[in-house]
Enzyme design. Sequence first.
Site, short mmCIF file in Angstrom:
data_model
loop_
_atom_site.label_atom_id
_atom_site.label_comp_id
_atom_site.label_asym_id
_atom_site.label_seq_id
_atom_site.Cartn_x
_atom_site.Cartn_y
_atom_site.Cartn_z
N ASP A 1 0.83 -1.20 0.00
CA ASP A 1 0.00 0.00 0.00
C ASP A 1 0.87 1.26 0.00
OD1 ASP A 1 -2.68 1.28 0.41
OD2 ASP A 1 -1.73 1.93 2.28
N GLU B 1 1.89 -0.11 -4.97
CA GLU B 1 0.89 0.86 -5.38
C GLU B 1 1.54 2.24 -5.50
OE1 GLU B 1 -3.34 2.78 -3.84
OE2 GLU B 1 -1.70 2.41 -2.44
#
Length: 616
Positions: free
Chosen positions: A329, A358
């Site tokens: 993330d 990400e």
Amino acid sequence: MRFLNTLLLVSACSLPSFSYALNVEPANWWVGMNKNNITVLVHEQNIANEEFKLDKYKGVELNNVTRTDNPNYSFLHLNISDNAKAGTLKFNSTNTAHSFEFPLFTRDKNSAQRQGFTSADALYLINPDRFVNGDSTNDTVKSMLEAANPGFKGGRHGGDIQGVINALPYLNNLGVTQLWLTPVLENNMPDYSYHGYAITDFYNVDPRMGSNNLYKTLSIKAKEQGIGLVMDMVLNHFGAEHPWMKDKPTQDWINLNGQFENGKNATSHARQTIQDPHASNYDKRQFSDGWFVASMPDLNQRQPLLNEYLIQNAIWWIEYADLSGIRVDTYSYSDKAFLSDWTKAIMDEYPHFNIVGEEWTSNPAIASYWQRGKVNQDGYVSSLPSVMDFSLQEAVIRALNEDEGWSTGWVKVYQSLANDFLYPDTNNIMVFADNHDMSRLYTEFGQDLAKTKMAMTLFLTTRGIAQIYYGTEILLDNTPSKDHGDIRIDFPGGFKNQNANAFTGVGLSKNQRDMHETISTLLNFRKQSPALAKGKLVHFSPNNGVYSYARVSDTQTVLVFMNKNKVTQKHNLDYMQEVIPKNANAQALFTQHTFKLTNSINLEPMTATVLVINTP
């Protein structure tokens, strides 16, 4: 031997008083690891005042102990040599009540050579709290701050790991080969804890999701169905209710003095500062050190002990749960030197593993900076194998919603893919139509089934690793809201008192059944298609509302035609001769009709046509 996490009890007065219990992280390690120098965190009141000694154990040495500016922590540095055998280490403290045992386990056979997810895979992204409630007894847990509240879009709805296990036959039949669950680790936050990204315990599954053992069971049972497990990890931040906020291991463990200061210390989100050769150090720090929100403090990965903690935590979960991948993330928000250390340590341990980061940008110049093998102007070396293709996601939405023109429509997709020269490994890029942080595909297309089918056909047949968001196969929709709670909608059939059931098909509309069949056909074809797994992508400039491309391998060619026109198009194939085998017989994927290819083909209006040509 298991150890309780640190217990922190906050009194009603303004100054908290603490009640401690011995906490050891990680709880174990394995012999035969490349990572054989490890650091064991020990937390207990005034533990730094005690001396630790390791009982004699062949092949294992306690090299030294680090004590910090907080007397409640000690960090034990161990060397586990190659000749060490599985067994139990015994650490003795001058306070005998704090002596503890530390197991060394035997690794699973060929663990180091595990295969990570690849371009042959399709990942199915699930918000577990919104997927299936497999165990209603854990919906509310007394020790957790937030109880179940299924009537509130931002509350906990009760989905859990057992629910995912129950759904494995459905996922296998759908054609899924990998599962990506948003974080299932403990999020003991007072509200909005369902999403999982405010972690309060990096080594334990949230009890409302299940347990560590159940998570391991999911991995085992998924592999029995031919499905791997990808863990969503958060390196940049953690939950404000984590014990670290009240009892930091070091004063520099959390960025910006551990204070949000009413938004003054919020991140700038200016990710381009990392690559910008002209960026000031101030702007770089504002991006990387700033907090998302007050409830998610920002970790300082430049702290060596925290750096080591996060590396060990990732390797521990890979080994413990037999993972086939990691999704990271907010990848670029962490310290970039740490990210290089973290990815390298994991890939050194597991050379065939995969990690996708990400980096939410539609600019491939920024995204490609992070992929392994990229030669960067500033000399930065990354070991991250995969990145997410936000550029293509945005381009497909715009292409299907715009009228065709010189600079609009399909040309946006063509231009996005033309930027692949920036990436060192184009097959190892993750492509996706939507995810848990953006409006659903069907919503973006105004509930247009034809556009949704065309988009998903493109994402599941172009280059890269495919990812599908749960419920896309049955047209889940968040219209008119863009609230995350509506985007992360309950999956039909996963909860009581729902009118529709995706697992049985009961209550689904004709369009939903049509979409499910389309997705299932594409996903199951991907499982056995060499062209989609590793084939070269050759695409052609859009013409008259048609975008076309080929995936070419030694034994198979797949031709894809995207016709945006509202009428049937007689489409000449002369321009594609470089990718069409001579005297080819083609099979239409969706109809199974087989025919001999000539110099033209009829393309149905607002339809994706997929032709399969197998060559001996």
